[in-house]
Motif scaffolding. Structure first.
Motif, mmCIF file in Angstrom:
data_model
loop_
_atom_site.group_PDB
_atom_site.id
_atom_site.type_symbol
_atom_site.label_atom_id
_atom_site.label_comp_id
_atom_site.label_asym_id
_atom_site.label_seq_id
_atom_site.Cartn_x
_atom_site.Cartn_y
_atom_site.Cartn_z
ATOM 1 N N GLU A 183 -33.879 13.943 -45.178
ATOM 2 C CA GLU A 183 -32.751 14.248 -46.047
ATOM 3 C C GLU A 183 -31.942 15.352 -45.390
ATOM 4 O O GLU A 183 -32.479 16.407 -45.048
ATOM 5 N N LEU A 184 -30.648 15.106 -45.211
ATOM 6 C CA LEU A 184 -29.787 16.035 -44.473
ATOM 7 C C LEU A 184 -28.873 16.789 -45.431
ATOM 8 O O LEU A 184 -28.569 16.291 -46.513
ATOM 9 N N PRO A 185 -28.397 17.966 -45.038
ATOM 10 C CA PRO A 185 -27.467 18.696 -45.906
ATOM 11 C C PRO A 185 -26.093 18.025 -45.892
ATOM 12 O O PRO A 185 -25.797 17.218 -45.019
ATOM 13 N N LYS A 186 -25.270 18.359 -46.872
ATOM 14 C CA LYS A 186 -23.908 17.805 -46.919
ATOM 15 C C LYS A 186 -23.000 18.592 -45.971
ATOM 16 O O LYS A 186 -23.124 19.811 -45.860
ATOM 17 N N VAL A 187 -22.114 17.878 -45.305
ATOM 18 C CA VAL A 187 -21.121 18.536 -44.452
ATOM 19 C C VAL A 187 -20.250 19.430 -45.336
ATOM 20 O O VAL A 187 -19.850 19.036 -46.435
ATOM 21 N N GLY A 188 -20.023 20.640 -44.871
ATOM 22 C CA GLY A 188 -19.210 21.585 -45.641
ATOM 23 C C GLY A 188 -20.055 22.604 -46.395
ATOM 24 O O GLY A 188 -19.535 23.629 -46.833
ATOM 25 N N ARG A 189 -21.361 22.334 -46.522
ATOM 26 C CA ARG A 189 -22.228 23.270 -47.230
ATOM 27 C C ARG A 189 -22.409 24.537 -46.404
ATOM 28 O O ARG A 189 -22.559 24.474 -45.178
ATOM 29 N N THR A 190 -22.388 25.668 -47.066
ATOM 30 C CA THR A 190 -22.626 26.932 -46.374
ATOM 31 C C THR A 190 -24.085 27.323 -46.564
ATOM 32 O O THR A 190 -24.571 27.406 -47.689
ATOM 33 N N LEU A 191 -24.755 27.501 -45.454
ATOM 34 C CA LEU A 191 -26.191 27.819 -45.492
ATOM 35 C C LEU A 191 -26.415 29.272 -45.122
ATOM 36 O O LEU A 191 -25.762 29.802 -44.216
ATOM 37 N N LYS A 192 -27.343 29.880 -45.835
ATOM 38 C CA LYS A 192 -27.769 31.224 -45.462
ATOM 39 C C LYS A 192 -28.987 31.107 -44.571
ATOM 40 O O LYS A 192 -29.772 30.163 -44.710
ATOM 41 N N LYS A 193 -29.152 32.050 -43.696
ATOM 42 C CA LYS A 193 -30.327 32.096 -42.825
ATOM 43 C C LYS A 193 -31.602 31.978 -43.671
ATOM 44 O O LYS A 193 -31.705 32.626 -44.726
ATOM 45 N N ALA A 194 -32.525 31.113 -43.238
ATOM 46 C CA ALA A 194 -33.832 30.887 -43.874
ATOM 47 C C ALA A 194 -33.756 30.038 -45.139
ATOM 48 O O ALA A 194 -34.761 29.830 -45.813
ATOM 49 N N GLU A 195 -32.560 29.511 -45.456
ATOM 50 C CA GLU A 195 -32.428 28.643 -46.619
ATOM 51 C C GLU A 195 -32.920 27.237 -46.262
ATOM 52 O O GLU A 195 -32.710 26.757 -45.147
ATOM 53 N N ALA A 196 -33.579 26.562 -47.242
ATOM 54 C CA ALA A 196 -34.003 25.181 -47.001
ATOM 55 C C ALA A 196 -32.762 24.315 -46.841
ATOM 56 O O ALA A 196 -31.909 24.275 -47.725
ATOM 57 N N ALA A 197 -32.640 23.645 -45.702
ATOM 58 C CA ALA A 197 -31.411 22.926 -45.383
ATOM 59 C C ALA A 197 -31.610 21.416 -45.351
ATOM 60 O O ALA A 197 -30.722 20.649 -45.705
ATOM 61 N N ALA A 198 -32.783 20.975 -44.942
ATOM 62 C CA ALA A 198 -33.073 19.546 -44.818
ATOM 63 C C ALA A 198 -34.541 19.327 -45.165
ATOM 64 O O ALA A 198 -35.313 20.283 -45.259
ATOM 65 N N VAL A 199 -34.893 18.053 -45.343
ATOM 66 C CA VAL A 199 -36.280 17.714 -45.661
ATOM 67 C C VAL A 199 -36.727 16.629 -44.697
ATOM 68 O O VAL A 199 -35.965 15.709 -44.395
ATOM 69 N N VAL A 200 -37.937 16.766 -44.219
ATOM 70 C CA VAL A 200 -38.503 15.736 -43.357
ATOM 71 C C VAL A 200 -39.854 15.336 -43.980
ATOM 72 O O VAL A 200 -40.654 16.182 -44.325
ATOM 73 N N GLU A 201 -40.014 14.017 -44.175
ATOM 74 C CA GLU A 201 -41.236 13.548 -44.831
ATOM 75 C C GLU A 201 -41.994 12.588 -43.930
ATOM 76 O O GLU A 201 -41.430 11.644 -43.382
ATOM 77 N N SER A 202 -43.283 12.848 -43.803
ATOM 78 C CA SER A 202 -44.165 11.914 -43.110
ATOM 79 C C SER A 202 -44.883 11.094 -44.168
ATOM 80 O O SER A 202 -44.668 11.294 -45.368
ATOM 81 N N VAL A 203 -45.748 10.168 -43.728
ATOM 82 C CA VAL A 203 -46.539 9.420 -44.698
ATOM 83 C C VAL A 203 -47.315 10.403 -45.566
ATOM 84 O O VAL A 203 -47.437 10.230 -46.769
#
Lengths: 121, 380
Positions: free
Chosen positions: A38-58
């Protein structure tokens, strides 16, 4: 072009005032087979150390954090369509998103390749 | 780790797991392989296409021996603790059962096999001490309860399991799903049942601990057989719609709520020959007649994001009150899609009903779906 690393196993490639971010090969080997990103939306402002994306394995879901502050200027749609790229090419085709760097001084807190290698040894 | 934590136990196959590159993790008090170098996805698919070998030695194996010498007495004694018809389990056969509590909740689920002169039970690792105490407390007048701690347990699952086992001289080709009994495998005195936890045809083999490594080494010499870790064991059983105790069923869920009515035979229900007579019978039998307020259902996500255990379920995209919870969920490699199970109010349990799961602050649509998600291939 400089590549830096975080202790949470993200890599950051700096080109001018844009940083490309992904997860390291070590991270993908620990995650196992990646089935969803799951990727962040373009245009979103992220702060350092903020959760930005999600990666899921089985097995489990993991957050990908913004290594530095900035605005999301591009995301890798190919990765959302083919999450297994994280396993096959973590440091190349499987980049997650690009940030317009807000504060270059934040780069000082990141590791270079030698330090990251020592961190995962 | 806290110093007072007891050290993890190891199964007789620990050395083999480490040698095969197993990634060892703590599980139910044991150090167990969660995956091997092939990885969860390949291990899962290999089990469905060839044969997977699982170490389940952490599970509890017990013998229930009748003091009278007549197995019927052990059978009737055990029926006091489970809502199943154990009388109908013929010698050489096995049945799925649950220990219930006075509230109708499930203390553990188990397999019960009739070995002719005694019963052989396989219970969950996390519950085995409590189960043994429960059996001793209630059945000691009629039975000797033998904990078979000197035996390992392995599962060989998948379409090539039968051939792989027969190659070691095991006389299993004529057996059918849920046949169980003592059999020689590679000359060792094993108990072999045709059953498992993957939805595939396959076997569960109890072998003396001292011979476990030799037996597994022989099985793994067959290129069709790969060692499989707990990760794929979980994704396989989830696709097969099988409950994981402590997650999908527990002391707060009855067999009816858990959608396990099929496992309670008519003889133990109201009007049956031996109706009731097990802990929680009043509540469970009332639920059989009037239905329960909630029920375990299968859930298929409409998107690609896995919906995992603990996610709250909602009737629609906006409502503030949760109506249920996901109890198991993840990615189904054979379906190539997310799969889950959870509890919903009976009014929302019809196949095809759309509900929503909250994942990272978003409402993801799911559909109530029939289980198993992947058709089983048991040899009937």
């Amino acid at each position: 072009m400089t590549t830096l690393f975080t202790s949470d196993h993200e890599w950051i490639r700096i080109e001018g005032d844009v940083a490309t971010i992904g997860v390291t090969d070590y991270a993908q080997s620990q995650l196992g087979d990646v089935v969803f990103v799951e990727l962040p939306k373009v245009g979103r402002t992220l702060k350092k150390a903020e959760a930005a994306a999600v990666v899921e394995s089985v097995k489990a879901a993991s957050d990908v954090y913004a290594p530095i502050s900035g605005e999301v200027v591009e995301v890798n749609e190919a990765l959302a369509a083919e999450p297994a790229l994280v396993n096959s090419d973590a440091c190349g085709k499987a980049w997650f998103f690009k940030l317009k760097i807000a504060d270059k001084s934040e780069l000082g807190g990141l590791m270079d390749e030698a330090a990251y290698k020592a961190h995962t040894a | 780790m806290l110093a007072r934590e007891s050290p993890l136990k190891r199964t007789p196959l620990h050395g083999l797991h480490v040698a095969r590159g197993g990634k060892m993790v703590p599980f139910a008090g044991y150090e167990m392989p969660v995956q091997f170098p092939a990885g969860v996805l390949k291990e899962h698919l290999h089990t469905r296409s060839a044969a997977g070998l699982f170490d389940v030695s952490h599970m509890g194996q017990l013998a229930l021996r009748p003091k009278s010498g007549r197995v019927e007495d052990a059978v009737l004694a055990l029926e006091r603790l489970v809502p199943q018809d154990i009388v109908a389990v013929a010698p050489g056969r096995q049945r799925y059962a649950q220990f219930t509590n006075e509230d109708g909740g499930i203390l553990d689920d188990l397999m019960v096999a009739n070995f002719g002169d005694h019963l052989f039970l396989v219970v969950n690792a996390a519950c085995k001490a409590e189960d043994e105490a429960h059996l001793r407390a209630h059945l000691s007048d009629d039975c000797i309860i033998d904990s078979l701690g000197d035996r390992a347990l392995i599962a060989l699952q998948g379409p090539k399991a039968e051939t792989a086992l027969a190659r070691l001289g095991a006389d299993v080709t004529a057996t059918k799903f849920m046949d169980s009994g003592p059999r020689k495998v590679a000359g060792f005195d094993c108990f072999v049942s045709r059953s498992g936890y993957t939805g595939e045809d396959g076997f569960e083999i109890s072998v003396p601990a001292a011979q476990a490594e030799a037996l597994v080494t022989m099985l793994l010499q067959n290129p069709d057989v790969l060692p499989i870790g707990l990760g794929a064991r979980d994704s396989l059983r989830l696709e097969a719609g099988l409950c994981l105790y402590g997650h999908d069923i527990d002391t707060t869920t009855t067999p009816v709520e858990g959608a396990l009515e099929w496992s309670v035979q008519k003889s133990r229900r109201s009007g049956g020959a031996r109706a009731g007579g097990f802990p929680g019978a009043e509540k469970i039998l009332t639920q059989f007649e009037k239905g329960a307020a909630r029920r375990r259902v299968g859930l298929l996500a409409l998107g690609r994001a896995p919906v995992r255990e603990g996610a709250l379920l909602f009737a629609d995209a906006a409502s503030s009150e949760a109506v249920g919870r996901v109890t198991s969920g993840g990615f189904g490699p054979s379906l190539n899609a997310p799969v889950a199970m959870g509890y919903l109010p009976t009014s929302l349990c019809a196949i095809g009903t759309q509900v929503f799961a909250e994942v990272r602050g978003q409402r993801l649509p799911l559909q109530v779906a029939a289980m198993p998600f992947v058709p089983n291939t048991y040899k009937r």
